[in-house]
Design an enzyme around this catalytic site. Structure first.
Site, mmCIF file in Angstrom:
data_model
loop_
_atom_site.group_PDB
_atom_site.id
_atom_site.type_symbol
_atom_site.label_atom_id
_atom_site.label_comp_id
_atom_site.label_asym_id
_atom_site.label_seq_id
_atom_site.Cartn_x
_atom_site.Cartn_y
_atom_site.Cartn_z
ATOM 1 N N LYS A 1 2.491 -5.141 -0.660
ATOM 2 C CA LYS A 1 2.506 -3.914 0.145
ATOM 3 C C LYS A 1 1.752 -4.075 1.482
ATOM 4 C CE LYS A 1 4.124 -1.034 -3.545
ATOM 5 N NZ LYS A 1 3.930 -1.358 -4.945
ATOM 6 N N TYR B 1 2.295 -0.232 -13.700
ATOM 7 C CA TYR B 1 3.495 -0.941 -13.266
ATOM 8 C C TYR B 1 3.074 -2.205 -12.551
ATOM 9 C CZ TYR B 1 7.907 -1.892 -10.839
ATOM 10 O OH TYR B 1 9.055 -2.475 -10.354
ATOM 11 N N ASP C 1 -4.416 -6.148 -10.680
ATOM 12 C CA ASP C 1 -3.248 -5.979 -9.817
ATOM 13 C C ASP C 1 -3.595 -4.987 -8.700
ATOM 14 O OD1 ASP C 1 -0.833 -5.394 -8.616
ATOM 15 O OD2 ASP C 1 0.284 -5.121 -10.483
HETATM 16 C C1 PLP Z 1 4.680 -2.153 -6.020
HETATM 17 C C2 PLP Z 1 3.890 -2.776 -7.116
HETATM 18 C C3 PLP Z 1 4.272 -3.978 -7.727
HETATM 19 C C4 PLP Z 1 5.597 -4.634 -7.456
HETATM 20 O O1 PLP Z 1 5.739 -5.053 -6.149
HETATM 21 P P1 PLP Z 1 7.224 -5.331 -5.590
HETATM 22 O O2 PLP Z 1 6.983 -5.904 -4.242
HETATM 23 O O3 PLP Z 1 7.921 -4.023 -5.593
HETATM 24 O O4 PLP Z 1 7.854 -6.307 -6.533
HETATM 25 C C5 PLP Z 1 3.411 -4.565 -8.635
HETATM 26 N N1 PLP Z 1 2.245 -3.989 -8.949
HETATM 27 C C6 PLP Z 1 1.847 -2.824 -8.409
HETATM 28 C C7 PLP Z 1 0.534 -2.244 -8.785
HETATM 29 C C8 PLP Z 1 2.661 -2.172 -7.489
HETATM 30 O O5 PLP Z 1 2.282 -0.990 -6.984
#
Ligand code: PLP
Length: 435
Positions: free
Chosen positions: A271, A144, A239
């Site tokens: 995060k 994701y 990511d």
């Molecule tokens: C949470 C997450 C996102 C998206 O971040 P948001 O601040 O919710 O848009 C993208 N990549 C990874 C790996 C994530 O865990």
């Protein structure tokens, strides 16, 4: 049964004015049923809902709250910053300090701040396309990257199928240039690059998948991806929105790239680095980042990007996130993992615990999870029963079987003991509900 009248009332009101009553789908408890708890306050490892129930928090806002809730030093710095105004639309000192801190702790040369992980991956892909002059993006099923149109693609069948959109509202033109491959499938990666290599702008992957539950990359897998990209002139985009400053002090890269001697071309963060505020970032190689406006031609901007409150919270959080914090997460995680394994084994519930660094999750299936197909093959009915038994016992787990369990440095003996005490009963509930 705990009293949830006030949460129920709020949920009813919420549904009248907000689709599904929530502002991010998983909060609605659809996967586990029941009433989502509306949270009134949080302190350390604990959440308190609007009915006055307390829960040990094993979500930590889905990762960000590395130091626990309402950490006194973060709170003080934020209060101080708020006292000086909340947004100027002009550069500020905390942005520089947070950028310096992130550059020092990761292999990136420079960093651009945005407000969400979605924006970070969206911008990283635009930059990769702008830098390479190519269009195709490769991703893995089950990874994701936020709700970026081009990355909401589902896996098609076969080795490397040009993807179909994973949700209504995303046109095929948005995902038609996205290639979705099974995670860990080196042959599929090699085949995709052999066929489309000169069209591939970047390969984007979660540094360690955490959004289908935690799937640690096999040793050398990220290195293989980095090398394959380099061989074909494509960028390797790692990511680390979830793993960054969470899996280890240096993120997932600290667990593989730093030891194996490679680095991603671009990385995304969010995060933890936002300290509980809307902040995220993408960064990487100096020559690639130089393509961003105003230095280069690739446009990217944001009214609240680098917001002084958010960057202050992130900066204080990262400065406090020292070795002792990660040691604590490791030790507390070991206790919880061990107790979960014992309770589920005792109750005869098939399960697998998987970790990368300080991140872990519990899958409700008997065999290890290497990819999204494995992750999808779980006993979700057993998980729902387990989740609700834990919730009734005062432990707030993710309301989905496809998520990690998150701890913080504020998870002290009392919080961990509450989790340990709740596990055997929840495991028995899971056993009774087994599909
Ligand atoms: C949470 C997450 C996102 C998206 O971040 P948001 O601040 O919710 O848009 C993208 N990549 C990874 C790996 C994530 O865990």
């Amino acid at each position: 049964m705990v009293d949830t009248d006030s949460s129920s009332d709020l949920f009813q009101r919420a549904r009248a004015v907000t689709p599904g009553g929530v502002n991010s789908p998983v909060r609605a408890f659809r996967a586990v049923g029941g009433t989502p708890r509306f949270i009134r306050s949080a302190q350390g490892a604990w959440l308190t809902d609007v009915d006055g129930n307390d829960y040990v928090d094993l979500i930590c806002s889905w990762g960000p709250m590395l130091l626990g809730h309402a950490h006194p030093e973060v709170q003080a710095a934020v209060a101080d910053a708020v006292g000086r105004g909340t947004s100027y639309g002009a550069p500020t000192e905390p942005e520089v300090e947070l950028a310096e801190e992130m550059v020092a702790r990761t292999p990136i040369d420079s960093v651009r701040f945005v407000s969400s992980g979605t924006e970070a991956t969206m911008s990283a892909i635009r930059l990769a396309r702008g830098f390479t002059g190519r269009d195709v993006v490769v991703k893995f099923a089950g990874c994701y990257h936020g709700h970026v149109d081009a990355l909401l693609a589902e896996a098609g069948s076969g080795v490397a199928t040009l993807a179909i959109p994973g949700t209504p509202g995303v046109p095929e033109s948005a995902t038609g240039l996205t290639l979705v491959l099974p995670y860990h499938d080196r042959a599929a990666v090699t085949a995709a690059f052999a066929e489309h290599g000169d069209r591939i702008a970047c390969l984007v992957t979660e540094a360690a998948p955490g959004n289908m539950g935690v799937v640690p990359p096999e040793p050398g897998f990220n290195e293989f991806l980095a090398r394959t990209c380099a061989e074909h002139g494509a960028l390797f985009v790692s990511d680390e929105v979830m793993t960054g400053f969470r899996a280890s002090k240096h993120g997932q890269w600290g667990l593989d790239g730093a030891l194996e001697g490679w680095r991603p071309d671009l990385m995304t963060f969010g995060k933890v680095m936002g300290g509980g505020f809307p902040a995220a970032a993408f960064g990487g190689r100096a020559d690639v980042m130089a393509h961003l406006a105003p230095e280069g031609p690739v446009y990217q901007a944001g009214t609240l990007s680098g917001n002084p409150i958010a960057t202050t919270a992130g900066l204080v959080t990262l400065r406090l996130a020292d070795d002792a914090v990660y040691d604590h997460l490791t030790k507390a995680g070991d206790v919880v993992k061990q107790a979960a394994t014992e309770a589920l084994s005792e109750a005869g519930v098939p399960h697998v615990v998987q970790s990368t660094g300080t991140m872990f999750s519990v899958f409700f299936r008997g065999a290890p999870v290497r990819d999204f197909r494995d992750a999808s093959d779980q006993d979700t009915a057993a998980y729902a029963a387990f989740f609700h038994a834990m919730l009734d016992a005062g432990v707030y787990l993710p309301p989905s079987a496809y998520e990690g369990w998150f701890l913080s440095s504020a998870h002290d003996d009392r919080a961990i003991q509450t989790v340990v005490d709740a596990l055997p009963g929840a495991a028995r509930a899971a056993a009774e509900a087994r599909a």
